[in-house]
Design an enzyme around this catalytic site. Structure first.
Site, mmCIF file in Angstrom:
data_model
loop_
_atom_site.group_PDB
_atom_site.id
_atom_site.type_symbol
_atom_site.label_atom_id
_atom_site.label_comp_id
_atom_site.label_asym_id
_atom_site.label_seq_id
_atom_site.Cartn_x
_atom_site.Cartn_y
_atom_site.Cartn_z
ATOM 1 N N ARG A 99 -54.537 15.731 -44.840
ATOM 2 C CA ARG A 99 -55.725 16.453 -45.309
ATOM 3 C C ARG A 99 -56.832 15.518 -45.738
ATOM 4 O O ARG A 99 -57.894 15.988 -46.154
ATOM 5 C CB ARG A 99 -55.345 17.330 -46.498
ATOM 6 C CG ARG A 99 -55.217 18.825 -46.188
ATOM 7 C CD ARG A 99 -54.783 19.486 -47.468
ATOM 8 N NE ARG A 99 -54.953 20.883 -47.574
ATOM 9 C CZ ARG A 99 -53.999 21.804 -47.332
ATOM 10 N NH1 ARG A 99 -52.842 21.444 -46.857
ATOM 11 N NH2 ARG A 99 -54.232 23.070 -47.549
ATOM 12 N N ARG A 103 -53.769 37.963 -47.813
ATOM 13 C CA ARG A 103 -52.505 37.276 -48.082
ATOM 14 C C ARG A 103 -52.216 37.259 -49.582
ATOM 15 O O ARG A 103 -51.071 37.378 -50.004
ATOM 16 C CB ARG A 103 -52.579 35.838 -47.535
ATOM 17 C CG ARG A 103 -51.305 35.033 -47.758
ATOM 18 C CD ARG A 103 -51.345 33.697 -47.057
ATOM 19 N NE ARG A 103 -52.267 32.756 -47.696
ATOM 20 C CZ ARG A 103 -52.604 31.575 -47.189
ATOM 21 N NH1 ARG A 103 -52.130 31.198 -46.021
ATOM 22 N NH2 ARG A 103 -53.429 30.777 -47.826
ATOM 23 N N ARG A 108 -49.477 33.613 -54.640
ATOM 24 C CA ARG A 108 -50.049 32.277 -54.832
ATOM 25 C C ARG A 108 -51.300 32.350 -55.693
ATOM 26 O O ARG A 108 -52.246 33.068 -55.368
ATOM 27 C CB ARG A 108 -50.404 31.653 -53.480
ATOM 28 C CG ARG A 108 -49.189 31.209 -52.694
ATOM 29 C CD ARG A 108 -49.559 30.707 -51.314
ATOM 30 N NE ARG A 108 -50.598 29.679 -51.316
ATOM 31 C CZ ARG A 108 -50.939 28.980 -50.238
ATOM 32 N NH1 ARG A 108 -50.336 29.196 -49.084
ATOM 33 N NH2 ARG A 108 -51.883 28.072 -50.315
ATOM 34 N N ARG A 167 -61.404 25.875 -51.908
ATOM 35 C CA ARG A 167 -60.524 25.331 -50.870
ATOM 36 C C ARG A 167 -61.274 25.134 -49.559
ATOM 37 O O ARG A 167 -61.057 24.149 -48.860
ATOM 38 C CB ARG A 167 -59.310 26.242 -50.684
ATOM 39 C CG ARG A 167 -58.322 26.094 -51.838
ATOM 40 C CD ARG A 167 -57.388 27.260 -51.949
ATOM 41 N NE ARG A 167 -56.442 27.320 -50.851
ATOM 42 C CZ ARG A 167 -55.786 28.431 -50.504
ATOM 43 N NH1 ARG A 167 -55.991 29.550 -51.172
ATOM 44 N NH2 ARG A 167 -54.937 28.405 -49.514
#
Ligand code: AMP
Length: 193
Positions: free
Chosen positions: A91, A130, A136, A148
């Site tokens: 990443r 999600r 999460r 993010r």
């Protein structure tokens, strides 16, 4: 036969986890998802999990040093795998350089990067959806989700250039049905393997 080592790349919510499962099954690769590994450490309350938790909950990147060490251990303990699929890693460019070195030192290399391409608005709505079931913390509010995506653009997108310069970048349209996307992925894998 040479090893097939694939980086499955893309922004959060692009479908890396979903497609990884299908790729692993078809090509019998060993899955290394750094996000899954960190969530496991957090669930088990290990020292690494405790160190990583705050970064992850806020949608920030865990420091390179911790990520790289964790991946190194995984690779070394699965030397007999047919190949690896790296999901959510590397990443940062520093992680990519470290991965290239780890593989080179074992006579291996990255076969190719498969990059799922999805528009920002679609990513946000997929992550929000999600979040209803994932449990999460980092899927739960728009601020963390936007963070993010911002970090992906700043820190992670340069990793695509790193592999593009080596002729290893393969863009995949990440919208459409799961099977359509998977078929496209398989076409690329069959070309590079
Ligand atoms: P993911 O499941 O891939 O979306 O990862 C969830 C979170 O774990 C990320 O938002 C980061 O906080 C952390 N994480 C996962 N992989 C990495 C990585 N390669 N480098 C830094 N942080 C990571």
């Amino acid at each position: 036969m040479s090893m097939l080592n694939i980086i499955l790349f893309g922004p959060p919510g692009a479908g890396k986890g979903t497609q990884s499962e299908k790729i692993i099954e078809k090509y019998d690769l060993f899955h290394i998802s750094t996000g899954d590994l960190f969530r496991k450490h957090m669930g088990e309350g290990t020292d690494l999990g405790k160190l990583a938790q705050e970064y992850i909950d806020e949608g920030n990147l865990v420091p390179d040093e911790l990520v790289i060490k964790m991946v190194k251990v995984k690779i070394q303990s699965h030397e007999n795998a047919k190949g690896f699929i790296f999901d959510g890693f590397p990443r940062t460019v520093a992680q990519a350089v470290a991965l290239d070195e780890m593989l080179t030192s074992q006579g291996l290399n990255i076969s190719g990067m498969l990059a799922l391409e999805v528009e920002d608005e679609e990513l946000r709505s997929r992550i929000r959806l999600r979040g209803k079931t994932s449990g999460r913390a980092d899927d739960q509010n728009d601020e963390r989700i936007n963070n993010r995506i911002k970090i992906y653009k700043q820190e992670t997108l340069p990793v695509a250039d790193h592999y593009a310069m080596k002729g290893k970048y393969h863009g995949i349209n990440g919208t459409g049905s799961i099977d359509e996307i998977f078929n496209h992925i398989c076409m690329v894998i069959d070309l590079i393997k």
